[in-house]
Design a protein around this motif. Structure first.
Motif, PDB file in Angstrom:
ATOM      1  N   UNK A   1     -17.240 -19.780 -18.391  1.00  0.00           N
ATOM      2  CA  UNK A   1     -16.967 -19.629 -19.721  1.00  0.00           C
ATOM      3  C   UNK A   1     -15.755 -20.520 -20.039  1.00  0.00           C
ATOM      4  N   UNK A   2     -15.449 -21.244 -21.362  1.00  0.00           N
ATOM      5  CA  UNK A   2     -14.596 -22.247 -21.593  1.00  0.00           C
ATOM      6  C   UNK A   2     -13.284 -21.381 -22.106  1.00  0.00           C
ATOM      7  N   UNK A   3     -12.266 -21.766 -21.789  1.00  0.00           N
ATOM      8  CA  UNK A   3     -10.891 -21.232 -22.328  1.00  0.00           C
ATOM      9  C   UNK A   3     -10.650 -21.322 -23.590  1.00  0.00           C
ATOM     10  N   UNK A   4     -10.096 -20.271 -24.222  1.00  0.00           N
ATOM     11  CA  UNK A   4      -9.799 -20.365 -25.752  1.00  0.00           C
ATOM     12  C   UNK A   4      -9.112 -21.617 -26.063  1.00  0.00           C
ATOM     13  N   UNK A   5      -9.299 -22.112 -27.217  1.00  0.00           N
ATOM     14  CA  UNK A   5      -8.597 -23.555 -27.557  1.00  0.00           C
ATOM     15  C   UNK A   5      -7.291 -22.890 -28.454  1.00  0.00           C
ATOM     16  N   UNK A   6      -6.180 -22.798 -27.958  1.00  0.00           N
ATOM     17  CA  UNK A   6      -5.036 -22.480 -28.557  1.00  0.00           C
ATOM     18  C   UNK A   6      -3.880 -23.546 -28.903  1.00  0.00           C
ATOM     19  N   UNK A   7      -4.597 -24.109 -29.983  1.00  0.00           N
ATOM     20  CA  UNK A   7      -4.077 -25.423 -30.331  1.00  0.00           C
ATOM     21  C   UNK A   7      -3.095 -25.223 -31.692  1.00  0.00           C
ATOM     22  N   UNK A   8      -1.936 -25.879 -32.137  1.00  0.00           N
ATOM     23  CA  UNK A   8      -0.971 -25.614 -33.094  1.00  0.00           C
ATOM     24  C   UNK A   8      -1.371 -26.514 -34.168  1.00  0.00           C
ATOM     25  N   UNK A   9      -2.047 -27.621 -34.012  1.00  0.00           N
ATOM     26  CA  UNK A   9      -2.496 -28.486 -35.281  1.00  0.00           C
ATOM     27  C   UNK A   9      -4.106 -28.783 -34.925  1.00  0.00           C
ATOM     28  N   UNK A  10      -4.976 -28.711 -36.022  1.00  0.00           N
ATOM     29  CA  UNK A  10      -6.256 -28.937 -35.796  1.00  0.00           C
ATOM     30  C   UNK A  10      -6.620 -30.226 -36.975  1.00  0.00           C
ATOM     31  N   UNK A  11      -7.171 -31.360 -36.384  1.00  0.00           N
ATOM     32  CA  UNK A  11      -7.231 -32.589 -37.195  1.00  0.00           C
ATOM     33  C   UNK A  11      -8.645 -32.930 -37.152  1.00  0.00           C
ATOM     34  N   UNK A  12      -9.188 -33.296 -38.321  1.00  0.00           N
ATOM     35  CA  UNK A  12     -10.398 -33.896 -38.729  1.00  0.00           C
ATOM     36  C   UNK A  12     -10.320 -35.473 -38.899  1.00  0.00           C
ATOM     37  N   UNK A  13     -11.320 -36.285 -38.459  1.00  0.00           N
ATOM     38  CA  UNK A  13     -11.152 -37.614 -38.614  1.00  0.00           C
ATOM     39  C   UNK A  13     -12.137 -38.402 -39.181  1.00  0.00           C
ATOM     40  N   UNK A  14     -12.121 -39.697 -39.734  1.00  0.00           N
ATOM     41  CA  UNK A  14     -13.435 -40.262 -40.467  1.00  0.00           C
ATOM     42  C   UNK A  14     -14.681 -40.470 -39.370  1.00  0.00           C
ATOM     43  N   UNK A  15     -14.072 -40.432 -38.121  1.00  0.00           N
ATOM     44  CA  UNK A  15     -15.303 -40.593 -37.356  1.00  0.00           C
ATOM     45  C   UNK A  15     -16.073 -39.565 -36.815  1.00  0.00           C
ATOM     46  N   UNK A  16     -15.707 -38.329 -37.491  1.00  0.00           N
ATOM     47  CA  UNK A  16     -16.291 -36.930 -37.254  1.00  0.00           C
ATOM     48  C   UNK A  16     -15.745 -35.955 -36.245  1.00  0.00           C
ATOM     49  N   UNK A  17     -14.758 -36.480 -35.420  1.00  0.00           N
ATOM     50  CA  UNK A  17     -14.230 -35.815 -34.295  1.00  0.00           C
ATOM     51  C   UNK A  17     -13.153 -34.673 -34.805  1.00  0.00           C
ATOM     52  N   UNK A  18     -13.288 -33.562 -34.137  1.00  0.00           N
ATOM     53  CA  UNK A  18     -12.195 -32.593 -34.372  1.00  0.00           C
ATOM     54  C   UNK A  18     -11.416 -32.618 -33.248  1.00  0.00           C
ATOM     55  N   UNK A  19     -10.155 -32.949 -33.546  1.00  0.00           N
ATOM     56  CA  UNK A  19      -9.043 -32.691 -32.605  1.00  0.00           C
ATOM     57  C   UNK A  19      -8.107 -31.524 -32.300  1.00  0.00           C
ATOM     58  N   UNK A  20      -7.708 -31.086 -31.399  1.00  0.00           N
ATOM     59  CA  UNK A  20      -6.657 -30.007 -31.374  1.00  0.00           C
ATOM     60  C   UNK A  20      -5.239 -30.582 -30.768  1.00  0.00           C
ATOM     61  N   UNK A  21      -4.537 -30.185 -30.950  1.00  0.00           N
ATOM     62  CA  UNK A  21      -3.080 -30.578 -30.382  1.00  0.00           C
ATOM     63  C   UNK A  21      -2.129 -29.304 -29.990  1.00  0.00           C
ATOM     64  N   UNK A  22      -1.840 -29.502 -28.999  1.00  0.00           N
ATOM     65  CA  UNK A  22      -0.863 -28.461 -28.326  1.00  0.00           C
ATOM     66  C   UNK A  22       0.462 -29.148 -28.241  1.00  0.00           C
ATOM     67  N   UNK A  23       1.400 -28.729 -29.125  1.00  0.00           N
ATOM     68  CA  UNK A  23       2.688 -29.328 -29.246  1.00  0.00           C
ATOM     69  C   UNK A  23       3.592 -28.901 -28.185  1.00  0.00           C
ATOM     70  N   UNK A  24       3.278 -27.824 -27.554  1.00  0.00           N
ATOM     71  CA  UNK A  24       4.383 -27.357 -26.517  1.00  0.00           C
ATOM     72  C   UNK A  24       3.986 -28.145 -25.168  1.00  0.00           C
ATOM     73  N   UNK A  25       2.569 -28.386 -24.848  1.00  0.00           N
ATOM     74  CA  UNK A  25       2.128 -28.908 -23.604  1.00  0.00           C
ATOM     75  C   UNK A  25       2.212 -30.389 -23.875  1.00  0.00           C
ATOM     76  N   UNK A  26       2.271 -30.685 -25.244  1.00  0.00           N
ATOM     77  CA  UNK A  26       2.264 -32.300 -25.783  1.00  0.00           C
ATOM     78  C   UNK A  26       0.921 -32.771 -25.161  1.00  0.00           C
TER      79      UNK A  26
END
Length: 378
Positions: A1-26
């Motif tokens: 089972x995949x680990x929960x995605x605890x990101x601080x910022x979620x970003x949607x792109x023109x190419x259709x990709x969902x990106x998550x950013x962890x600012x503490x781990x960079x």
């Protein structure tokens, strides 16, 4: 089972990709299969599915709404929300029902398990639809030659507020209208809008006049996005040239400028409790600025042109990441011990070189002896 995605910022792109950013781990992660990307999956609107932020909803160009479950770290649902023409200009959740609005002006409430969905025509050329955080049944809309309207989805026959254009200019010509973004001021009925004519306006539905009660000009380029600070005293705006400014909504003056962007700003969001603001745009960077000292705290390159973002409402980011960091340190110490226990293997070629280097120089010795004999003979 995949680990929960605890990101601080979620970003949607023109190419259709969902990106998550962890600012503490960079760290930045992709949550969309790159091999299955299509232009029709471009992300035009985003919102959280619940207050716990366990779901991220993506409004795509093809008229579908994809649901990403942060606990399972995968997409779990796909909703067909086609209707009207154009891309999504707004996306929200109201009592477990999806609220969408497209460019042609069709605002629709998609009730789960029901074929009778609420439809409201808010006017063509819509650029933005946003739900009020305090009163979720209140919705604001606006666009190109489409003045600000506030709707009550419990009584959707007519808007509860319809703004009126400002008076003609000094040449007695009509002033054009083009709202690009809007927001509801917390603990108030007032609404802030920004326009393509670099105007920031405040409307008060409780006021007898329907014209803006305050207007501020920022820079000279079209304003494209805004976000109101949690205290409701200021608004952060960004324009098509990449400039961002913080404007005081009480005195109507510019407080400061946030530097760093190099392309059109597409999305801005202030944190709900911390004095920080996140932004993204066409220069492919997500930036996090401090509102107290104007410093650029984080800058993340995400490879694709960015359309929209969501900033988590969680705070105390460093404290929640203490455990993983300690675990990594323990792992590094264990690896160091393993390396220390390993035997060293000598290189034979290097040992030969060392022995040859230690031998006396025979040629030099013989030459010295012959030179001595010659001297004695003389």
């Amino acid at each position: 089972m995949a680990a929960p995605a605890r990101n601080h910022v979620w970003v949607g792109t023109e190419t259709g990709v969902l990106k998550g950013i962890d600012l503490v781990k960079k760290q930045a992660s992709n949550y969309t299969e790159i091999s299955s990307l299509d232009r029709s999956q471009e992300v035009n609107a985003m919102c959280f599915g619940d207050p716990q932020e366990s779901e991220v909803l993506l409004g795509c160009r093809d008229g579908t709404v994809r649901v990403f479950n942060t606990e399972k770290s995968k997409f779990t649902e796909l909703h067909e929300c086609r209707g009207g023409e154009g891309v999504f200009r707004g996306l929200g959740v109201l009592d477990n029902a999806l609220v969408t609005c497209v460019e042609s002006g069709l605002l629709k409430v998609w009730k789960e398990g029901s074929n009778e969905n609420l439809e409201v025509q808010v006017g063509p050329g819509v650029e933005k639809m946003r739900l009020c955080d305090a009163q979720r049944h209140k919705v604001g809309t606006g666009g190109k030659e489409n003045q600000l309207k506030i709707w009550d989805l419990q009584r959707p026959e007519e808007p509860v507020f319809r703004a009126k254009n400002v008076r003609n200019d000094w040449l007695d010509l009509r002033v054009p209208e083009w709202i690009r973004d809007l927001g509801f001021i917390p603990e108030s009925d007032k609404v802030v809008t920004c326009t393509s004519y670099h105007q920031v306006r405040i409307y008060d539905p409780c006021s007898p006049q329907r014209r803006p009660v305050l207007e501020v000009l920022f820079d000279e380029d079209p304003l494209t996005a805004l976000s109101i600070t949690p205290d409701g005293r200021s608004v952060v705006v960004g324009n098509s040239h990449g400039n961002m400014g913080v404007i005081d909504l009480r005195k109507g003056r510019l407080l400061c400028v946030l530097k760093g962007s190099a392309g059109s700003v597409r999305s801005i969001q202030c944190h709900s409790s911390m004095p920080v603001v996140a932004s993204c745009g066409l220069d492919r960077f997500m930036r996090l600025h401090s509102l107290t000292d104007k410093k650029l705290l984080h800058k993340v390159y995400l490879k694709s042109r960015l359309n929209c973002l969501l900033l988590t409402s969680r705070d105390k980011w460093e404290e929640e990441e203490l455990t993983p960091v300690m675990a990594d340190e323990v792992k590094e110490e264990e690896e160091d011990e393993v390396w220390k226990k390993m035997e060293t293997v000598a290189d034979k070629s290097s040992s030969k070189k060392r022995k040859e280097a230690q031998k006396p120089d025979v040629v030099d010795a013989t030459t010295r002896n012959t030179s001595k004999k010659k001297k004695k003979a003389v």
